[in-house]
Write an enzyme that holds these catalytic residues in place. Sequence first.
Site, PDB file in Angstrom:
ATOM      1  N   SER A 123      -1.260  16.460  -6.654  1.00 43.03           N
ATOM      2  CA  SER A 123      -0.306  16.583  -5.549  1.00 43.03           C
ATOM      3  C   SER A 123       0.700  17.681  -5.857  1.00 43.03           C
ATOM      4  CB  SER A 123       0.425  15.260  -5.342  1.00 43.03           C
ATOM      5  OG  SER A 123       1.499  15.470  -4.461  1.00 43.03           O
ATOM      6  N   HIS A 145      -3.918  18.085  -3.079  1.00 42.12           N
ATOM      7  CA  HIS A 145      -3.285  17.109  -2.188  1.00 42.12           C
ATOM      8  C   HIS A 145      -1.943  17.655  -1.693  1.00 42.12           C
ATOM      9  CE1 HIS A 145      -2.714  12.931  -0.767  1.00 42.12           C
ATOM     10  NE2 HIS A 145      -1.439  13.074  -1.105  1.00 42.12           N
ATOM     11  N   MET A 171       5.700  15.478   5.016  1.00 43.33           N
ATOM     12  CA  MET A 171       6.686  14.436   5.364  1.00 43.33           C
ATOM     13  C   MET A 171       7.637  15.008   6.408  1.00 43.33           C
ATOM     14  SD  MET A 171       7.585  12.971   1.604  1.00 43.33           S
ATOM     15  CE  MET A 171       6.323  12.786   0.329  1.00 43.33           C
ATOM     16  N   MET A 213       2.430  12.174   6.498  1.00 50.63           N
ATOM     17  CA  MET A 213       3.356  11.034   6.549  1.00 50.63           C
ATOM     18  C   MET A 213       4.362  11.357   7.647  1.00 50.63           C
ATOM     19  SD  MET A 213       3.650  10.483   2.479  1.00 50.63           S
ATOM     20  CE  MET A 213       2.970  12.112   2.208  1.00 50.63           C
ATOM     21  N   ASP A 253      -3.048   6.692  -4.049  1.00 50.64           N
ATOM     22  CA  ASP A 253      -1.966   7.685  -4.082  1.00 50.64           C
ATOM     23  C   ASP A 253      -0.653   7.023  -4.478  1.00 50.64           C
ATOM     24  OD1 ASP A 253      -0.261   9.801  -3.671  1.00 50.64           O
ATOM     25  OD2 ASP A 253      -0.626   9.969  -1.518  1.00 50.64           O
TER      26      ASP A 253
HETATM   27  C1  DX5 Z   1       4.143   9.972  -2.081  1.00 52.82           C
HETATM   28  C2  DX5 Z   1       3.037  10.973  -1.913  1.00 52.82           C
HETATM   29  C3  DX5 Z   1       2.243  11.195  -3.121  1.00 52.82           C
HETATM   30  C4  DX5 Z   1       3.005  11.747  -4.299  1.00 52.82           C
HETATM   31  C5  DX5 Z   1       2.420  11.080  -5.498  1.00 52.82           C
HETATM   32  O1  DX5 Z   1       4.672   9.656  -0.851  1.00 52.82           O
HETATM   33  O2  DX5 Z   1       2.150  10.568  -0.886  1.00 52.82           O
HETATM   34  O3  DX5 Z   1       1.092  11.986  -2.875  1.00 52.82           O
HETATM   35  O4  DX5 Z   1       2.907  13.130  -4.446  1.00 52.82           O
HETATM   36  O5  DX5 Z   1       3.212  11.398  -6.572  1.00 52.82           O
HETATM   37  P1  DX5 Z   1       3.075  10.673  -7.991  1.00 52.82           P
HETATM   38  O6  DX5 Z   1       1.682  10.886  -8.479  1.00 52.82           O
HETATM   39  O7  DX5 Z   1       4.107  11.374  -8.799  1.00 52.82           O
HETATM   40  O8  DX5 Z   1       3.365   9.205  -7.767  1.00 52.82           O
HETATM   41 ZN    ZN Z   2       0.206  11.756  -0.753  1.00 50.19          ZN
END
Ligand code: DX5
Ligand code: ZN
Length: 247
Positions: free
Chosen positions: A10, A37, A41, A72, A202
């Site tokens: 990500s 990824h 948001m 999101m 995720d």
């Molecule tokens: C959170 C995101 C994730 C985030 C995960 O809302 O959807 O994709 O980047 O981050 P880590 O792996 O640090 O939990």
């Molecule tokens: Zn994500």
Amino acid sequence: MSRKIQLAPSILSASFLNLERDVRLLTESADPPEWLHIDVMDGHFVPNLTMGPPFVRALKRITTVPLDVHLMIDNPGEQLDWYLDAGADLLTFHLEAVRPGARGTQKGSSATIKELTEAEVEYAHTLLARIRAAGAQAGLSLNPETPVGLLLPFYTEMDLVLLMSVHPGFGGQSFIPEALVRLTEVRDTAQAQSAELLIEVDGGIDADTAELAVEAGADVLVAGQAIYGQSDPVAALQQIRAAVSQL
Ligand code: DX5
Ligand code: ZN
């Protein structure tokens, strides 16, 4: 284990000031990830604001690694086309977002719904079909408290289920262990329905939780902090791959 586990770093945890450098670091390495990824948001569905279509378009120009775009956002139907046009290879929206205003209001919570109306099921079908018609893969995501049973009408019409193992909005949170039983439930239902889909997890994935998630049914592992938050992201990715290749 016969299935190949796929990694999806990500970029939320990469350096936004040096995004091209950070992306190329992994995508041009000897062991590139299967996906990149991208967390979109909107400041409404989740209490954070990140990347939009110009980011996706710009990333598409510097890599052939498929782009896994995780929306999101509220009202995904209004914006799907922006991301498809920008080059998303896999586009995932949240089932909670088909109901306007379902988002969580308390800190540390996230949108949840306990049932869907017929009209909402129909609407979600339409969005999945629009994504596929554009030539991309279509994914549906659920927040940690949304029952996985709500996915039942969609198994044969989606390419991926993304189960959140943290409340969406931020990287670097701890893995919610209840996600494991949810992964297994989705895997078992997919098998029972002979549905060919990938199961992505995720949030809070590192070498340890990756192992648990894969054992529970995950095929695709998103990891932000555990890869881009490390001093050597290439080695960190390899470490997660090694942890799950033993299974
Ligand atoms: C959170 C995101 C994730 C985030 C995960 O809302 O959807 O994709 O980047 O981050 P880590 O792996 O640090 O939990
Ligand atoms: Zn994500």
